[in-house]
Design a protein around this motif. Sequence first.
Motif, PDB file in Angstrom:
ATOM      1  N   SER A   6     -40.034  21.471 -32.588  1.00  0.00           N
ATOM      2  CA  SER A   6     -40.786  22.067 -31.484  1.00  0.00           C
ATOM      3  C   SER A   6     -39.990  22.210 -30.200  1.00  0.00           C
ATOM      4  O   SER A   6     -40.286  23.090 -29.392  1.00  0.00           O
ATOM      5  CB  SER A   6     -42.028  21.214 -31.198  1.00  0.00           C
ATOM      6  OG  SER A   6     -42.826  21.058 -32.348  1.00  0.00           O
ATOM      7  N   TYR A   7     -39.040  21.340 -29.983  1.00  0.00           N
ATOM      8  CA  TYR A   7     -38.329  21.315 -28.704  1.00  0.00           C
ATOM      9  C   TYR A   7     -36.824  21.464 -28.957  1.00  0.00           C
ATOM     10  O   TYR A   7     -36.287  20.874 -29.896  1.00  0.00           O
ATOM     11  CB  TYR A   7     -38.614  20.004 -27.961  1.00  0.00           C
ATOM     12  CG  TYR A   7     -40.079  19.755 -27.747  1.00  0.00           C
ATOM     13  CD1 TYR A   7     -40.791  18.886 -28.561  1.00  0.00           C
ATOM     14  CD2 TYR A   7     -40.760  20.416 -26.727  1.00  0.00           C
ATOM     15  CE1 TYR A   7     -42.137  18.667 -28.375  1.00  0.00           C
ATOM     16  CE2 TYR A   7     -42.113  20.198 -26.531  1.00  0.00           C
ATOM     17  CZ  TYR A   7     -42.795  19.330 -27.359  1.00  0.00           C
ATOM     18  OH  TYR A   7     -44.130  19.123 -27.165  1.00  0.00           O
ATOM     19  N   TRP A   8     -36.180  22.237 -28.089  1.00  0.00           N
ATOM     20  CA  TRP A   8     -34.762  22.542 -28.261  1.00  0.00           C
ATOM     21  C   TRP A   8     -34.017  22.394 -26.941  1.00  0.00           C
ATOM     22  O   TRP A   8     -34.552  22.709 -25.865  1.00  0.00           O
ATOM     23  CB  TRP A   8     -34.593  23.981 -28.751  1.00  0.00           C
ATOM     24  CG  TRP A   8     -35.121  24.189 -30.134  1.00  0.00           C
ATOM     25  CD1 TRP A   8     -36.400  24.512 -30.486  1.00  0.00           C
ATOM     26  CD2 TRP A   8     -34.382  24.062 -31.358  1.00  0.00           C
ATOM     27  NE1 TRP A   8     -36.507  24.591 -31.860  1.00  0.00           N
ATOM     28  CE2 TRP A   8     -35.280  24.334 -32.416  1.00  0.00           C
ATOM     29  CE3 TRP A   8     -33.063  23.763 -31.660  1.00  0.00           C
ATOM     30  CZ2 TRP A   8     -34.897  24.305 -33.760  1.00  0.00           C
ATOM     31  CZ3 TRP A   8     -32.673  23.734 -32.985  1.00  0.00           C
ATOM     32  CH2 TRP A   8     -33.586  24.004 -34.018  1.00  0.00           C
ATOM     33  N   GLY A   9     -32.766  21.947 -27.059  1.00  0.00           N
ATOM     34  CA  GLY A   9     -31.886  21.948 -25.903  1.00  0.00           C
ATOM     35  C   GLY A   9     -31.220  23.301 -25.763  1.00  0.00           C
ATOM     36  O   GLY A   9     -31.452  24.222 -26.557  1.00  0.00           O
ATOM     37  N   GLN A  10     -30.363  23.408 -24.761  1.00  0.00           N
ATOM     38  CA  GLN A  10     -29.713  24.683 -24.470  1.00  0.00           C
ATOM     39  C   GLN A  10     -28.460  24.902 -25.297  1.00  0.00           C
ATOM     40  O   GLN A  10     -27.937  26.014 -25.363  1.00  0.00           O
ATOM     41  CB  GLN A  10     -29.353  24.761 -22.971  1.00  0.00           C
ATOM     42  CG  GLN A  10     -28.054  24.050 -22.566  1.00  0.00           C
ATOM     43  CD  GLN A  10     -28.140  22.534 -22.613  1.00  0.00           C
ATOM     44  OE1 GLN A  10     -29.217  21.951 -22.765  1.00  0.00           O
ATOM     45  NE2 GLN A  10     -26.984  21.888 -22.463  1.00  0.00           N
ATOM     46  N   GLY A  11     -27.984  23.839 -25.946  1.00  0.00           N
ATOM     47  CA  GLY A  11     -26.817  23.953 -26.801  1.00  0.00           C
ATOM     48  C   GLY A  11     -25.528  23.567 -26.101  1.00  0.00           C
ATOM     49  O   GLY A  11     -25.408  23.677 -24.871  1.00  0.00           O
ATOM     50  N   THR A  12     -24.560  23.126 -26.884  1.00  0.00           N
ATOM     51  CA  THR A  12     -23.229  22.809 -26.371  1.00  0.00           C
ATOM     52  C   THR A  12     -22.206  23.369 -27.354  1.00  0.00           C
ATOM     53  O   THR A  12     -22.346  23.242 -28.564  1.00  0.00           O
ATOM     54  CB  THR A  12     -23.060  21.285 -26.158  1.00  0.00           C
ATOM     55  OG1 THR A  12     -21.792  21.028 -25.544  1.00  0.00           O
ATOM     56  CG2 THR A  12     -23.153  20.496 -27.454  1.00  0.00           C
ATOM     57  N   GLN A  13     -21.181  24.012 -26.811  1.00  0.00           N
ATOM     58  CA  GLN A  13     -20.186  24.697 -27.645  1.00  0.00           C
ATOM     59  C   GLN A  13     -19.154  23.707 -28.164  1.00  0.00           C
ATOM     60  O   GLN A  13     -18.583  22.915 -27.403  1.00  0.00           O
ATOM     61  CB  GLN A  13     -19.483  25.784 -26.835  1.00  0.00           C
ATOM     62  CG  GLN A  13     -18.373  26.508 -27.581  1.00  0.00           C
ATOM     63  CD  GLN A  13     -18.892  27.415 -28.680  1.00  0.00           C
ATOM     64  OE1 GLN A  13     -19.812  28.197 -28.463  1.00  0.00           O
ATOM     65  NE2 GLN A  13     -18.295  27.343 -29.863  1.00  0.00           N
ATOM     66  N   VAL A  14     -18.917  23.791 -29.472  1.00  0.00           N
ATOM     67  CA  VAL A  14     -17.828  23.047 -30.110  1.00  0.00           C
ATOM     68  C   VAL A  14     -16.875  24.070 -30.712  1.00  0.00           C
ATOM     69  O   VAL A  14     -17.295  24.913 -31.518  1.00  0.00           O
ATOM     70  CB  VAL A  14     -18.350  22.089 -31.198  1.00  0.00           C
ATOM     71  CG1 VAL A  14     -17.189  21.488 -31.986  1.00  0.00           C
ATOM     72  CG2 VAL A  14     -19.195  20.987 -30.570  1.00  0.00           C
ATOM     73  N   THR A  15     -15.625  24.008 -30.306  1.00  0.00           N
ATOM     74  CA  THR A  15     -14.610  24.925 -30.824  1.00  0.00           C
ATOM     75  C   THR A  15     -13.468  24.115 -31.413  1.00  0.00           C
ATOM     76  O   THR A  15     -12.902  23.253 -30.732  1.00  0.00           O
ATOM     77  CB  THR A  15     -14.077  25.851 -29.730  1.00  0.00           C
ATOM     78  OG1 THR A  15     -15.175  26.578 -29.149  1.00  0.00           O
ATOM     79  CG2 THR A  15     -13.067  26.838 -30.284  1.00  0.00           C
ATOM     80  N   VAL A  16     -13.162  24.382 -32.677  1.00  0.00           N
ATOM     81  CA  VAL A  16     -12.100  23.656 -33.369  1.00  0.00           C
ATOM     82  C   VAL A  16     -10.971  24.631 -33.664  1.00  0.00           C
ATOM     83  O   VAL A  16     -11.168  25.634 -34.359  1.00  0.00           O
ATOM     84  CB  VAL A  16     -12.607  23.026 -34.674  1.00  0.00           C
ATOM     85  CG1 VAL A  16     -11.501  22.189 -35.319  1.00  0.00           C
ATOM     86  CG2 VAL A  16     -13.838  22.164 -34.414  1.00  0.00           C
ATOM     87  N   SER A  17      -9.811  24.349 -33.129  1.00  0.00           N
ATOM     88  CA  SER A  17      -8.663  25.223 -33.343  1.00  0.00           C
ATOM     89  C   SER A  17      -7.840  24.739 -34.533  1.00  0.00           C
ATOM     90  O   SER A  17      -7.767  23.538 -34.819  1.00  0.00           O
ATOM     91  CB  SER A  17      -7.792  25.257 -32.092  1.00  0.00           C
ATOM     92  OG  SER A  17      -7.265  23.962 -31.824  1.00  0.00           O
ATOM     93  N   SER A  18      -7.217  25.693 -35.207  1.00  0.00           N
ATOM     94  CA  SER A  18      -6.417  25.342 -36.395  1.00  0.00           C
ATOM     95  C   SER A  18      -4.984  25.008 -36.036  1.00  0.00           C
ATOM     96  O   SER A  18      -4.547  25.207 -34.909  1.00  0.00           O
ATOM     97  CB  SER A  18      -6.455  26.496 -37.388  1.00  0.00           C
ATOM     98  OG  SER A  18      -5.971  27.671 -36.781  1.00  0.00           O
TER      99      SER A  18
END
Length: 119
Positions: free
Chosen positions: A107-119
Amino acid sequence: QVQLVESGGGLVQAGGSLRLSCAASGHTFRIYDMGWFRQAPGKERESVAHINWSGGNIVYADSVKGRFTISRDNAKNTVYLELDSLTPEDTAVYYCSASTDGGTSWSYWGQGTQVTVSS
């Protein structure tokens, strides 16, 4: 009502680790099931892990089993996601969510956080 705020995302090299946090408002945090989801570009949002109110029941997506760990601290109204052995395929926006019906719906959600994994 529950408000959720994620933090801890960032850029990391493959094989690295991150710890995401989700701080919840509201004095009833302890009764909610909490979950982490992610959405990669061009893909649908998928479940990563979720944990019941006591922490005694935890479910992981097959793709993250053995690499990610979900936990919660009800005294701090916070749920965590430890991400280890990251790969570029883990790159996504990670969302925290709360369920009032045992994980059947979220029912409830946060705004999100970006995770970026470089090779």
